[in-house]
Design a protein around this motif. Sequence first.
Motif, PDB file in Angstrom:
ATOM      1  N   LYS A  25       0.847  -1.193   0.000  1.00 45.67           N
ATOM      2  CA  LYS A  25       0.000   0.000   0.000  1.00 45.67           C
ATOM      3  C   LYS A  25       0.882   1.242   0.000  1.00 45.67           C
ATOM      4  N   ILE A  26       0.655   2.127  -0.962  1.00 44.27           N
ATOM      5  CA  ILE A  26       1.447   3.342  -1.126  1.00 44.27           C
ATOM      6  C   ILE A  26       0.513   4.549  -1.137  1.00 44.27           C
ATOM      7  N   LEU A  27       0.894   5.591  -0.415  1.00 43.62           N
ATOM      8  CA  LEU A  27       0.160   6.850  -0.467  1.00 43.62           C
ATOM      9  C   LEU A  27       0.751   7.745  -1.552  1.00 43.62           C
ATOM     10  N   VAL A  28      -0.097   8.465  -2.244  1.00 45.59           N
ATOM     11  CA  VAL A  28       0.330   9.523  -3.162  1.00 45.59           C
ATOM     12  C   VAL A  28      -0.244  10.813  -2.580  1.00 45.59           C
ATOM     13  N   ALA A  29       0.629  11.675  -2.078  1.00 45.84           N
ATOM     14  CA  ALA A  29       0.187  12.829  -1.305  1.00 45.84           C
ATOM     15  C   ALA A  29       0.788  14.109  -1.856  1.00 45.84           C
ATOM     16  N   GLY A  30       0.276  15.233  -1.352  1.00 48.87           N
ATOM     17  CA  GLY A  30       0.778  16.526  -1.786  1.00 48.87           C
ATOM     18  C   GLY A  30      -0.298  17.583  -1.655  1.00 48.87           C
ATOM     19  N   PRO A  31       0.078  18.840  -1.809  1.00 48.35           N
ATOM     20  CA  PRO A  31      -0.902  19.926  -1.688  1.00 48.35           C
ATOM     21  C   PRO A  31      -1.913  19.904  -2.830  1.00 48.35           C
ATOM     22  N   ILE A  32      -2.950  20.698  -2.696  1.00 44.71           N
ATOM     23  CA  ILE A  32      -4.003  20.786  -3.697  1.00 44.71           C
ATOM     24  C   ILE A  32      -3.420  21.211  -5.054  1.00 44.71           C
ATOM     25  N   GLY A  33      -3.889  20.554  -6.114  1.00 48.98           N
ATOM     26  CA  GLY A  33      -3.523  20.945  -7.471  1.00 48.98           C
ATOM     27  C   GLY A  33      -2.138  20.561  -7.908  1.00 48.98           C
ATOM     28  N   VAL A  34      -1.491  19.621  -7.197  1.00 45.28           N
ATOM     29  CA  VAL A  34      -0.108  19.286  -7.524  1.00 45.28           C
ATOM     30  C   VAL A  34      -0.008  18.132  -8.520  1.00 45.28           C
ATOM     31  N   GLY A  35      -1.126  17.451  -8.790  1.00 42.34           N
ATOM     32  CA  GLY A  35      -1.111  16.392  -9.796  1.00 42.34           C
ATOM     33  C   GLY A  35      -1.295  14.989  -9.258  1.00 42.34           C
ATOM     34  N   LYS A  36      -1.835  14.845  -8.047  1.00 37.64           N
ATOM     35  CA  LYS A  36      -2.007  13.505  -7.467  1.00 37.64           C
ATOM     36  C   LYS A  36      -2.965  12.646  -8.293  1.00 37.64           C
ATOM     37  N   THR A  37      -4.109  13.216  -8.647  1.00 37.77           N
ATOM     38  CA  THR A  37      -5.095  12.465  -9.435  1.00 37.77           C
ATOM     39  C   THR A  37      -4.526  12.075 -10.790  1.00 37.77           C
ATOM     40  N   THR A  38      -3.843  13.017 -11.433  1.00 38.87           N
ATOM     41  CA  THR A  38      -3.243  12.733 -12.741  1.00 38.87           C
ATOM     42  C   THR A  38      -2.199  11.641 -12.631  1.00 38.87           C
ATOM     43  N   TYR A  97      -3.026   5.011  -3.199  1.00 36.98           N
ATOM     44  CA  TYR A  97      -4.093   5.791  -2.572  1.00 36.98           C
ATOM     45  C   TYR A  97      -3.711   7.268  -2.588  1.00 36.98           C
ATOM     46  N   GLY A  98      -4.424   8.053  -3.378  1.00 36.35           N
ATOM     47  CA  GLY A  98      -4.216   9.491  -3.378  1.00 36.35           C
ATOM     48  C   GLY A  98      -4.976  10.125  -2.232  1.00 36.35           C
ATOM     49  N   THR A  99      -4.301  10.980  -1.460  1.00 40.31           N
ATOM     50  CA  THR A  99      -4.914  11.551  -0.264  1.00 40.31           C
ATOM     51  C   THR A  99      -4.840  13.073  -0.271  1.00 40.31           C
ATOM     52  N   PRO A 100      -5.826  13.753   0.319  1.00 44.10           N
ATOM     53  CA  PRO A 100      -5.726  15.202   0.494  1.00 44.10           C
ATOM     54  C   PRO A 100      -4.511  15.535   1.355  1.00 44.10           C
ATOM     55  N   GLY A 101      -3.831  16.622   1.041  1.00 44.94           N
ATOM     56  CA  GLY A 101      -2.609  16.954   1.763  1.00 44.94           C
ATOM     57  C   GLY A 101      -2.778  17.953   2.876  1.00 44.94           C
ATOM     58  N   GLN A 102      -4.007  18.423   3.146  1.00 51.23           N
ATOM     59  CA  GLN A 102      -4.213  19.435   4.170  1.00 51.23           C
ATOM     60  C   GLN A 102      -4.493  18.789   5.524  1.00 51.23           C
ATOM     61  N   SER A 131       4.349  22.148   0.429  1.00 52.81           N
ATOM     62  CA  SER A 131       4.647  20.725   0.597  1.00 52.81           C
ATOM     63  C   SER A 131       4.949  20.370   2.048  1.00 52.81           C
ATOM     64  N   PHE A 132       5.286  21.358   2.862  1.00 55.60           N
ATOM     65  CA  PHE A 132       5.731  21.054   4.220  1.00 55.60           C
ATOM     66  C   PHE A 132       4.617  20.453   5.074  1.00 55.60           C
ATOM     67  N   GLU A 133       3.390  20.899   4.868  1.00 51.36           N
ATOM     68  CA  GLU A 133       2.296  20.394   5.691  1.00 51.36           C
ATOM     69  C   GLU A 133       2.121  18.893   5.517  1.00 51.36           C
ATOM     70  N   VAL A 134       2.119  18.429   4.282  1.00 50.49           N
ATOM     71  CA  VAL A 134       1.915  16.995   4.053  1.00 50.49           C
ATOM     72  C   VAL A 134       3.155  16.208   4.463  1.00 50.49           C
ATOM     73  N   MET A 135       4.359  16.765   4.273  1.00 48.23           N
ATOM     74  CA  MET A 135       5.556  16.054   4.722  1.00 48.23           C
ATOM     75  C   MET A 135       5.571  15.928   6.241  1.00 48.23           C
ATOM     76  N   ASP A 136       5.093  16.952   6.941  1.00 47.95           N
ATOM     77  CA  ASP A 136       4.983  16.876   8.402  1.00 47.95           C
ATOM     78  C   ASP A 136       4.049  15.746   8.818  1.00 47.95           C
ATOM     79  N   LEU A 137       2.899  15.636   8.140  1.00 47.60           N
ATOM     80  CA  LEU A 137       1.946  14.569   8.459  1.00 47.60           C
ATOM     81  C   LEU A 137       2.579  13.194   8.283  1.00 47.60           C
ATOM     82  N   ILE A 138       3.322  13.027   7.205  1.00 46.83           N
ATOM     83  CA  ILE A 138       3.947  11.735   6.909  1.00 46.83           C
ATOM     84  C   ILE A 138       5.053  11.427   7.913  1.00 46.83           C
ATOM     85  N   GLU A 139       5.872  12.436   8.245  1.00 51.83           N
ATOM     86  CA  GLU A 139       6.948  12.224   9.209  1.00 51.83           C
ATOM     87  C   GLU A 139       6.390  11.923  10.599  1.00 51.83           C
ATOM     88  N   GLU A 140       5.288  12.571  10.969  1.00 53.45           N
ATOM     89  CA  GLU A 140       4.664  12.306  12.271  1.00 53.45           C
ATOM     90  C   GLU A 140       4.195  10.860  12.380  1.00 53.45           C
TER      91      GLU A 140
END
Length: 208
Positions: A25-38, A97-102, A131-140
């Motif tokens: 299972k892999i997450l695809v994450a990032g801020p809004i409009g960065v291309g996760k869905t694509t 799994y693409g996830t919201p990054g906020q 990008s820092f917000e989602v990286m913080d979530l992942i590191e936490e």
Amino acid sequence: MDSANSSSPSTRPVYLPEGTHKRIKILVAGPIGVGKTTSIQTLSEIPTLHTDEVMTDAAATTDDLSLVGLRNKTTTTVAIDFGRRTLPGNKIVLYLYGTPGQRRFLPLWEGIAFGALGALVLADTRRLDESFEVMDLIEERGLPYAVAVNTFPDSPDYPIELLRSKLDLDSATPLVTCDARDMNSSLEALIALTAHSISSAVAGAETS
């Protein structure tokens, strides 16, 4: 950003190849409009699942749609994107799994992240600070991750080491550039993450 994947969902295989597979299972994450869905549309070998909704005026109070790259955005992912990719050799199957990054989606994010081996974080050089917000979530959560800088036509082009410095990445964290519409570069980013995630899991098991 529209997908340039040449395979239509109706012609993609649905069933897993025969044999023994390692399912990850892999997450695809990032801020809004960065291309996760694509990215997931490009990578998936099966028809993808999306939970996009039309953006309303209420979104302006939480997401700044005046930023470069967001001004023409009309929909956003509110739950998940889902796809599947079998890596070359048919031994490893990735569930994407693409996830919201906020952070406001934290309860949803934690549920989706449960059991994930790692995360691919998409970034945009026009707004790296998002990008820092989602990286913080992942590191936490303690997940290994790789960063793939998605190249847009008007994205500033920075040397890879400067990007690593601006994103304050650990030297062991993979950092690549990719075009989320392009199968080969997206797959290279995914393989870099998978190798890093597996090696991190092995190292963790050896020290436990």
